[in-house]
Motif scaffolding. Sequence first.
Motif, PDB file in Angstrom:
ATOM      1  N   ALA A 128     -16.054  65.627 -27.527  1.00  0.00           N
ATOM      2  CA  ALA A 128     -14.879  65.264 -28.314  1.00  0.00           C
ATOM      3  C   ALA A 128     -14.027  64.237 -27.572  1.00  0.00           C
ATOM      4  CB  ALA A 128     -14.059  66.501 -28.644  1.00  0.00           C
ATOM      5  N   GLN A 129     -13.889  64.398 -26.260  1.00  0.00           N
ATOM      6  CA  GLN A 129     -13.103  63.441 -25.477  1.00  0.00           C
ATOM      7  C   GLN A 129     -13.793  62.078 -25.419  1.00  0.00           C
ATOM      8  OE1 GLN A 129     -11.535  64.795 -21.686  1.00  0.00           O
ATOM      9  NE2 GLN A 129     -11.389  66.906 -22.411  1.00  0.00           N
ATOM     10  N   VAL A 130     -15.108  62.079 -25.364  1.00  0.00           N
ATOM     11  CA  VAL A 130     -15.858  60.813 -25.364  1.00  0.00           C
ATOM     12  C   VAL A 130     -15.618  60.059 -26.668  1.00  0.00           C
ATOM     13  CG1 VAL A 130     -18.166  59.791 -25.355  1.00  0.00           C
ATOM     14  CG2 VAL A 130     -17.627  61.638 -23.767  1.00  0.00           C
ATOM     15  N   ARG A 131     -15.781  60.764 -27.783  1.00  0.00           N
ATOM     16  CA  ARG A 131     -15.558  60.118 -29.079  1.00  0.00           C
ATOM     17  C   ARG A 131     -14.136  59.588 -29.197  1.00  0.00           C
ATOM     18  NH1 ARG A 131     -18.458  64.747 -31.100  1.00  0.00           N
ATOM     19  NH2 ARG A 131     -20.565  64.149 -31.779  1.00  0.00           N
ATOM     20  N   ALA A 132     -13.177  60.399 -28.785  1.00  0.00           N
ATOM     21  CA  ALA A 132     -11.777  60.003 -28.890  1.00  0.00           C
ATOM     22  C   ALA A 132     -11.494  58.765 -28.051  1.00  0.00           C
ATOM     23  CB  ALA A 132     -10.878  61.158 -28.462  1.00  0.00           C
ATOM     24  N   ALA A 133     -12.109  58.658 -26.873  1.00  0.00           N
ATOM     25  CA  ALA A 133     -11.892  57.493 -26.012  1.00  0.00           C
ATOM     26  C   ALA A 133     -12.426  56.224 -26.664  1.00  0.00           C
ATOM     27  CB  ALA A 133     -12.560  57.713 -24.652  1.00  0.00           C
ATOM     28  N   VAL A 134     -13.593  56.311 -27.286  1.00  0.00           N
ATOM     29  CA  VAL A 134     -14.155  55.146 -27.979  1.00  0.00           C
ATOM     30  C   VAL A 134     -13.245  54.725 -29.119  1.00  0.00           C
ATOM     31  CG1 VAL A 134     -16.089  54.296 -29.351  1.00  0.00           C
ATOM     32  CG2 VAL A 134     -16.531  55.722 -27.345  1.00  0.00           C
ATOM     33  N   ASP A 135     -12.854  55.684 -29.943  1.00  0.00           N
ATOM     34  CA  ASP A 135     -12.011  55.370 -31.101  1.00  0.00           C
ATOM     35  C   ASP A 135     -10.652  54.822 -30.678  1.00  0.00           C
ATOM     36  OD1 ASP A 135     -14.012  56.167 -32.830  1.00  0.00           O
ATOM     37  OD2 ASP A 135     -13.214  58.200 -33.086  1.00  0.00           O
ATOM     38  N   ARG A 136     -10.094  55.366 -29.619  1.00  0.00           N
ATOM     39  CA  ARG A 136      -8.797  54.878 -29.153  1.00  0.00           C
ATOM     40  C   ARG A 136      -8.906  53.448 -28.631  1.00  0.00           C
ATOM     41  NH1 ARG A 136      -5.001  57.157 -24.184  1.00  0.00           N
ATOM     42  NH2 ARG A 136      -3.476  55.462 -24.310  1.00  0.00           N
ATOM     43  N   SER A 137      -9.979  53.154 -27.918  1.00  0.00           N
ATOM     44  CA  SER A 137     -10.177  51.799 -27.400  1.00  0.00           C
ATOM     45  C   SER A 137     -10.211  50.789 -28.537  1.00  0.00           C
ATOM     46  CB  SER A 137     -11.477  51.723 -26.597  1.00  0.00           C
ATOM     47  OG  SER A 137     -11.451  52.618 -25.503  1.00  0.00           O
ATOM     48  N   ALA A 138     -10.985  51.098 -29.578  1.00  0.00           N
ATOM     49  CA  ALA A 138     -11.089  50.201 -30.727  1.00  0.00           C
ATOM     50  C   ALA A 138      -9.763  50.074 -31.456  1.00  0.00           C
ATOM     51  CB  ALA A 138     -12.179  50.696 -31.677  1.00  0.00           C
ATOM     52  N   ALA A 139      -9.038  51.171 -31.550  1.00  0.00           N
ATOM     53  CA  ALA A 139      -7.756  51.147 -32.256  1.00  0.00           C
ATOM     54  C   ALA A 139      -6.714  50.333 -31.486  1.00  0.00           C
ATOM     55  CB  ALA A 139      -7.252  52.571 -32.469  1.00  0.00           C
ATOM     56  N   GLU A 140      -6.667  50.508 -30.169  1.00  0.00           N
ATOM     57  CA  GLU A 140      -5.676  49.810 -29.346  1.00  0.00           C
ATOM     58  C   GLU A 140      -5.913  48.298 -29.324  1.00  0.00           C
ATOM     59  OE1 GLU A 140      -3.078  50.832 -27.355  1.00  0.00           O
ATOM     60  OE2 GLU A 140      -3.210  53.021 -27.552  1.00  0.00           O
ATOM     61  N   PHE A 141      -7.186  47.902 -29.269  1.00  0.00           N
ATOM     62  CA  PHE A 141      -7.507  46.492 -29.116  1.00  0.00           C
ATOM     63  C   PHE A 141      -7.975  45.827 -30.416  1.00  0.00           C
ATOM     64  CE2 PHE A 141      -8.554  47.526 -24.445  1.00  0.00           C
ATOM     65  CZ  PHE A 141      -7.252  47.221 -24.045  1.00  0.00           C
ATOM     66  N   GLY A 142      -8.145  46.622 -31.454  1.00  0.00           N
ATOM     67  CA  GLY A 142      -8.494  46.063 -32.754  1.00  0.00           C
ATOM     68  C   GLY A 142      -9.961  45.806 -32.996  1.00  0.00           C
ATOM     69  N   ARG A 143     -10.796  46.097 -32.018  1.00  0.00           N
ATOM     70  CA  ARG A 143     -12.243  45.893 -32.164  1.00  0.00           C
ATOM     71  C   ARG A 143     -12.947  46.504 -30.956  1.00  0.00           C
ATOM     72  NH1 ARG A 143     -13.338  39.768 -32.365  1.00  0.00           N
ATOM     73  NH2 ARG A 143     -15.494  40.384 -31.871  1.00  0.00           N
ATOM     74  N   LEU A 144     -14.273  46.527 -30.993  1.00  0.00           N
ATOM     75  CA  LEU A 144     -15.063  46.948 -29.839  1.00  0.00           C
ATOM     76  C   LEU A 144     -16.380  46.191 -29.882  1.00  0.00           C
ATOM     77  CD1 LEU A 144     -15.324  48.767 -27.342  1.00  0.00           C
ATOM     78  CD2 LEU A 144     -16.385  50.490 -28.801  1.00  0.00           C
ATOM     79  N   ASP A 145     -16.665  45.473 -28.804  1.00  0.00           N
ATOM     80  CA  ASP A 145     -17.864  44.644 -28.754  1.00  0.00           C
ATOM     81  C   ASP A 145     -18.894  45.130 -27.743  1.00  0.00           C
ATOM     82  OD1 ASP A 145     -16.874  42.239 -30.477  1.00  0.00           O
ATOM     83  OD2 ASP A 145     -15.278  42.564 -29.003  1.00  0.00           O
ATOM     84  N   VAL A 146     -18.419  45.743 -26.667  1.00  0.00           N
ATOM     85  CA  VAL A 146     -19.302  46.131 -25.565  1.00  0.00           C
ATOM     86  C   VAL A 146     -18.991  47.559 -25.140  1.00  0.00           C
ATOM     87  CG1 VAL A 146     -20.066  45.615 -23.215  1.00  0.00           C
ATOM     88  CG2 VAL A 146     -19.354  43.743 -24.735  1.00  0.00           C
ATOM     89  N   LEU A 147     -20.023  48.388 -25.110  1.00  0.00           N
ATOM     90  CA  LEU A 147     -19.914  49.747 -24.562  1.00  0.00           C
ATOM     91  C   LEU A 147     -20.791  49.834 -23.332  1.00  0.00           C
ATOM     92  CD1 LEU A 147     -19.249  52.821 -24.586  1.00  0.00           C
ATOM     93  CD2 LEU A 147     -21.259  53.095 -26.073  1.00  0.00           C
ATOM     94  N   VAL A 148     -20.198  50.248 -22.207  1.00  0.00           N
ATOM     95  CA  VAL A 148     -20.967  50.465 -20.990  1.00  0.00           C
ATOM     96  C   VAL A 148     -20.890  51.948 -20.636  1.00  0.00           C
ATOM     97  CG1 VAL A 148     -21.320  49.844 -18.575  1.00  0.00           C
ATOM     98  CG2 VAL A 148     -20.422  48.138 -20.178  1.00  0.00           C
ATOM     99  N   ASN A 149     -22.018  52.625 -20.779  1.00  0.00           N
ATOM    100  CA  ASN A 149     -22.114  54.052 -20.436  1.00  0.00           C
ATOM    101  C   ASN A 149     -22.398  54.164 -18.944  1.00  0.00           C
ATOM    102  OD1 ASN A 149     -21.906  55.267 -23.118  1.00  0.00           O
ATOM    103  ND2 ASN A 149     -23.899  54.325 -23.521  1.00  0.00           N
ATOM    104  N   ASN A 150     -21.341  54.320 -18.168  1.00  0.00           N
ATOM    105  CA  ASN A 150     -21.480  54.306 -16.718  1.00  0.00           C
ATOM    106  C   ASN A 150     -21.168  55.638 -16.052  1.00  0.00           C
ATOM    107  OD1 ASN A 150     -21.325  52.977 -13.882  1.00  0.00           O
ATOM    108  ND2 ASN A 150     -19.295  53.878 -14.176  1.00  0.00           N
TER     109      ASN A 150
END
Length: 246
Positions: free
Chosen positions: A69-91
């Motif tokens: 749940a925290q992983v999903r929320a982090a992805v969604d928050r990133s996209a919401a804050e910056f208006g898009r998401l182009d690159v995901l790095v699973n590190n």
Amino acid sequence: MTQLAGKVALVTGGSRGIGAAIARHLAAQGADVALTYRSGAQEAKSVVAEIESLGRRALAIQADSADAAQVRAAVDRSAAEFGRLDVLVNNAGIFPAKPFEEFTVEEIDNALHIHARAAFVAAQAAVAHMSEGGRIISIGSNLSERAIFDGLALYNLSKSALNGFTKALARELGPRGITVNLVQPGPTDTEMNPAGGGHASVQLGFNALGRFGSAEDIATAVTYLAGPGGRSISGATLTVDGGTNA
């Protein structure tokens, strides 16, 4: 003009080591960068400050990669804050190492959740925000293909899952114009695996170049795959290990 200008990236486990180097390199090429951290709040704050000093936007999100749940929320928050998401790095990662008989079921689940499930869940969440040209890059390990010392059964099990996942997801997301690749570091001088650590001499004994790599070496490879040069590379594994697996 930098090659990632106008792009937004999320790096999990981006507060230190390889993750921090990746976050800095992506920002240096023009990307705004979000990063997750589990407990290193001060380190995450420092990386954010470095990115902002480059004139890019940055965001640190506390998220445990063992918690879907925290992983999903982090992805969604990133996209919401910056208006898009182009690159995901699973590190984000851990290094469980001891005789395989000694691992508890809880430790097995934790490693699989952090290395395999988190990458799967993050990708699921990310593609909802990605358009053509999106990039999903996971950080694996050269050890998943060659166990050079004892105690690696759980680590290799959980990291090896990324090999199959990368190929299958590249096939599935190809029609959407999204590439999926895997970068496998070898001996890399980080806090998790210092060049002067207890396993260093064993690793160097297999290393064709005879030296540890740096976190920047891995970041350079990731940045290439994230940029225009990586547009036709998908389903690939790039092993950056100084020839350890040669």
